[in-house]
Design a protein around this motif. Sequence first.
Motif, short mmCIF file in Angstrom:
data_model
loop_
_atom_site.label_atom_id
_atom_site.label_comp_id
_atom_site.label_asym_id
_atom_site.label_seq_id
_atom_site.Cartn_x
_atom_site.Cartn_y
_atom_site.Cartn_z
N ASP A 1 42.49 42.07 36.60
CA ASP A 1 43.53 43.04 36.23
C ASP A 1 44.88 42.64 36.80
O ASP A 1 45.64 43.48 37.32
CB ASP A 1 43.15 44.44 36.73
CG ASP A 1 41.94 45.00 35.99
OD1 ASP A 1 41.74 44.60 34.83
OD2 ASP A 1 41.20 45.80 36.59
N GLY A 2 45.19 41.36 36.74
CA GLY A 2 46.49 40.87 37.18
C GLY A 2 46.63 40.69 38.67
O GLY A 2 47.67 40.23 39.15
N VAL A 3 45.59 41.04 39.44
CA VAL A 3 45.63 40.89 40.90
C VAL A 3 44.82 39.67 41.29
O VAL A 3 43.68 39.50 40.86
CB VAL A 3 45.08 42.15 41.61
CG1 VAL A 3 45.11 41.98 43.12
CG2 VAL A 3 45.87 43.38 41.18
N THR A 4 45.40 38.81 42.13
CA THR A 4 44.72 37.60 42.57
C THR A 4 43.98 37.86 43.87
O THR A 4 44.55 38.38 44.84
CB THR A 4 45.72 36.45 42.76
OG1 THR A 4 46.38 36.18 41.53
CG2 THR A 4 45.00 35.18 43.24
N TYR A 5 42.70 37.49 43.89
CA TYR A 5 41.86 37.59 45.09
C TYR A 5 41.52 36.17 45.52
O TYR A 5 40.67 35.52 44.92
CB TYR A 5 40.60 38.40 44.80
CG TYR A 5 40.90 39.82 44.39
CD1 TYR A 5 40.98 40.84 45.33
CD2 TYR A 5 41.11 40.13 43.04
CE1 TYR A 5 41.26 42.14 44.94
CE2 TYR A 5 41.39 41.43 42.65
CZ TYR A 5 41.47 42.43 43.61
OH TYR A 5 41.76 43.72 43.23
N PRO A 6 42.18 35.66 46.56
CA PRO A 6 41.99 34.26 46.95
C PRO A 6 40.80 34.09 47.89
O PRO A 6 40.33 35.04 48.52
CB PRO A 6 43.30 33.91 47.66
CG PRO A 6 43.70 35.21 48.30
CD PRO A 6 43.24 36.31 47.38
N GLY A 7 40.37 32.85 47.99
CA GLY A 7 39.41 32.48 49.03
C GLY A 7 40.18 31.96 50.23
O GLY A 7 41.04 31.09 50.09
N ASN A 8 39.91 32.51 51.40
CA ASN A 8 40.63 32.12 52.61
C ASN A 8 39.76 31.20 53.46
O ASN A 8 38.63 31.55 53.81
CB ASN A 8 41.02 33.36 53.41
CG ASN A 8 41.94 34.28 52.62
OD1 ASN A 8 42.90 33.81 52.03
ND2 ASN A 8 41.62 35.57 52.59
N ILE A 9 40.28 30.02 53.79
CA ILE A 9 39.53 29.05 54.58
C ILE A 9 39.82 29.28 56.05
O ILE A 9 40.98 29.30 56.48
CB ILE A 9 39.87 27.63 54.15
CG1 ILE A 9 39.43 27.41 52.70
CG2 ILE A 9 39.21 26.60 55.07
CD1 ILE A 9 39.76 26.06 52.13
#
Length: 988
Positions: free
Chosen positions: A142-150
């Motif tokens: 829905d237009g929101v980015t959920y990143p993977g954090n290292i």
Amino acid sequence: MGSLGTTDLHRLSECIHRHNESPPSGLVLHDFLSINYPEGDFRATRSNLPGTGAKMKTSAPGRACGIATVLLSLLAVLHTSTPQKNDIDIYSLTVDSRVSSRFAHTVVTSRVVNKADVVQEATFQVELPKRAFITNFSMIIDGVTYPGNIKEKAAAQEQYSTAVARGESAGLIKATGRKMEQFQVSVNVAPSAKVTFELVYEELLKRRLEVYELLLKVQPQQLVKHLQMDIHIFEPQGISFLETESTFMTNELADALTISRNKTKAHIRFKPTLSQQKSPGQEDTVLNGNFIIRYDVNRTLSGGSIQIENGYFVHYFAPEGLPTIPKNVIFVIDKSGSMLGRKIQQTREALIKILDDLSPRDQFNLISFSGDATQWKPLLVPASAEDVNQARRYVAGIQAQGGTNINDAMLMAVQLLSNANRQELLPAGSVSLIILLTDGDPTVGETNPARIQKNVQEAIAGQYSLFCLGFGFDVSYAFLEKMALDNGGLARRIYEDSDSALQLQDFYQEVANPLLTAVTFEYPSNAVEEVSQDNFRLLFKGSEIVVAGKLQDQSPDVLSAKVRGHLHMQNITFQTEIRVAEKEEEFQSPKYIFHSFMERLWAYLTIQQLLEKMILASDAEKQALETRALNLSLQYSFVTPLTSMVVTKPEGEERSEVAEKPVETENERRHFHLGLPLSRFHTMGDRRSRLTAGPSGKAPGNPGRLGPQGPVHSPSHHLTYHGVRDLLLPDMLLAPSTPDEVDLRIKARVPAIPSDTMTHRHQERKPSGSSADTSQPAKTDSPPAPIQAPPVILTLPGQSVNPLCVDIKHSQGPMNLLSDPDQGVEVTGQYETEKAQFSWIEVTFKNPQLQVRASPEHVVVTRNRRNSAYKWKETLFSVTPGLNMTMDKAGLLLLSSPDKVTIGLLPWDGPGEGLRLLLRDTDRFSSHVGGTLGQFYQGVLWGPPAAADDSRRTLSVQGRDYSATRLLKLDYQEGSPGTEISCWSVEL
């Protein structure tokens, strides 16, 4: 099963009525049935079943009713034959891989939409090479980015432990084969909502047996409207060789593959339409398998290629034209009881092949060990024809029994070399190698791994190189790896499979031809800094040494480098100079090259080398190495064994997920004895229907399977029932489907099918209408033998008579079936007259230099000492300059190229089973064709039919007469079950 009372029956009837009127949407089966494994379990949930929705809490009566409802649904799944249509639709799937000077940057993007009117769980799966580091992952919802954090692994451990404590599958990455790992993440998708998944990973392609290999997995598990793969390669040295190979490609899909290249660039695009993706007559996708690109670059006898980009340099060193250094090699072979059966058989087979490949300049000896160690000869012997033949006979007699005394065997090998060295029996300038093959941990003599490592290292004292091969998963790989690295070698796992012998041969080929020893790289101290490893014990033919570093801010305009090493009888120094500005320009113009890649290449290489050094380091040294490797991993966002990626999700999701890099030693004792990862039924987290929404690790769902697949980590498994004490299900069989997977299947009870009517015909019946035909059936007390397929069917060019069926009645040793020097092809084979079949057929091409050897078990393709094994009836599509290889699901392997004869090989399993040879485009044979079969293409003269019997004729070939009889045979050329044909049968 306990009997049902009246109340139970009424309740069951009521539940069935409710189920038919309004099936509940959230009942969970995991309270009743689970299949447990030591490291997690599969629970078949209501969400796994077709037509189910979100999980709901139920009252006690609803829960009781749920038992019956779920059981009915489960039985429906077990017996259904048509999978439900996917509600999660992948409308776009792209793979973009950019290879810049061996460094591959790959982006996998999947776009999905939920077409259902309820929330669905979408699962994104990608298989990536084990040597690759994941560098980024994100979901756009829905237009929101959920990143993977290292993060540092310790920082992510709390989230990981919490997820594991809840019984959730927190690990997102797992090993899925010899070369691959699988990344998987799931997310809930609202009705009509779209999600974009994107995974980025990077790797430095390693040169092995003269090629670089880029391996990509293609497994969308459904038809995709927009599916596209683009592979761009840029090599400033120039591309000398390029081939593609696919295990799913068909002739229809071949039209979707385009390959373009010039001197330094190549672009491979695969963009199939929806119709091209479909299985014949079905709506399923045929895309399920590997897509491989292999290539090499131009090189000369020089100091290598130095390339510069954005302040960093990389130095590739693999000079052409160097002579091979003679070697002294001791093979140390485990013959303990655990090697009994297939493993010792394959070891013998591989050793015999390896002995044949020894150079006459080499010396060798053999040590076999179980509880005791035994050497074949008291001294090393030259690899003469006589000694090699004696060694072959010795190897053929090795039998497996007893314990495992690795310590004594290794010390005996070192003693053999040391005695020979003291007596000056080792040729000056030669290289000494010890190759250990074992399948288990030490059980006899010294059994402490650390002491064995110490004993071996002290005995070798840096004089010889040790290479350790671990056969299967019952051996401690960490033990072998450290022992090999301690002594200037490396370790390799040999997977238990039909091609284990080939794996052993391939490993030997990698170390069979040493070119240089004591290789060192020197650069001006005022020009470079932070240089990766710059000294190496050995350089082998077909490999490559890579050194990378950073240019200093005030570095000179000209960068010079020296590479020193030892040849057989002399020292050698390579010197090269480059202009920094000119080299930097090479990477500024290509628009498809991702920039600053060389800095990431340097970081990748440095981290890999630091991780290797940690294996050998003392505790004090290890901390400093680990700290540097961790800092680089975090700085460049690499998921390494020291870091973890925490995948963030929208609020309301039930779990946090953590991606951690698997390491080889974690796979110990987690596999069936086949040695390959099998499938695990895994938990799906939120109890909603799960559909693959990206490249997946397994083929489309199989009716009768209870859930998705993943690797099984132990042969120990059992069924457990929760909540229902006496639950009876249809007979289920947990059995391997292929070496790579295990399926939960229903054991079908199918009535016997009457044998084909053709099995009641005469074996060699003359066609009706011939003068020898009889109108009365032969009287016999037993059914006549079936019509057979002949060993070879030849269609002679330019003739109107029936084809020629060749029956081989007399054969001694390998046969030269056909050879055509103008076509550059030769076909040989071993025909077993007792079994009336070929035990092997071998096709050798001169251009390209390539050999194809077919046996009833598999097909082996050898090029540049590199073996590739393919199982029959597994699709193959390989495009090599000058030759195309294709295999369909019927097992027909075709070897073709423009203006050349097409040669086919087939594992015929009909009457008269065995390998079969077929020829097409035979009008392309030259006038120089010869051989047992080739002679028939030199001009055949047919005599008239016999006066008394028109089913008999004489044909003359090169002055020799053959008697031919017209008979009914089975034509195998289009695959089983074959069709009856009338042909002229000739006996040879």
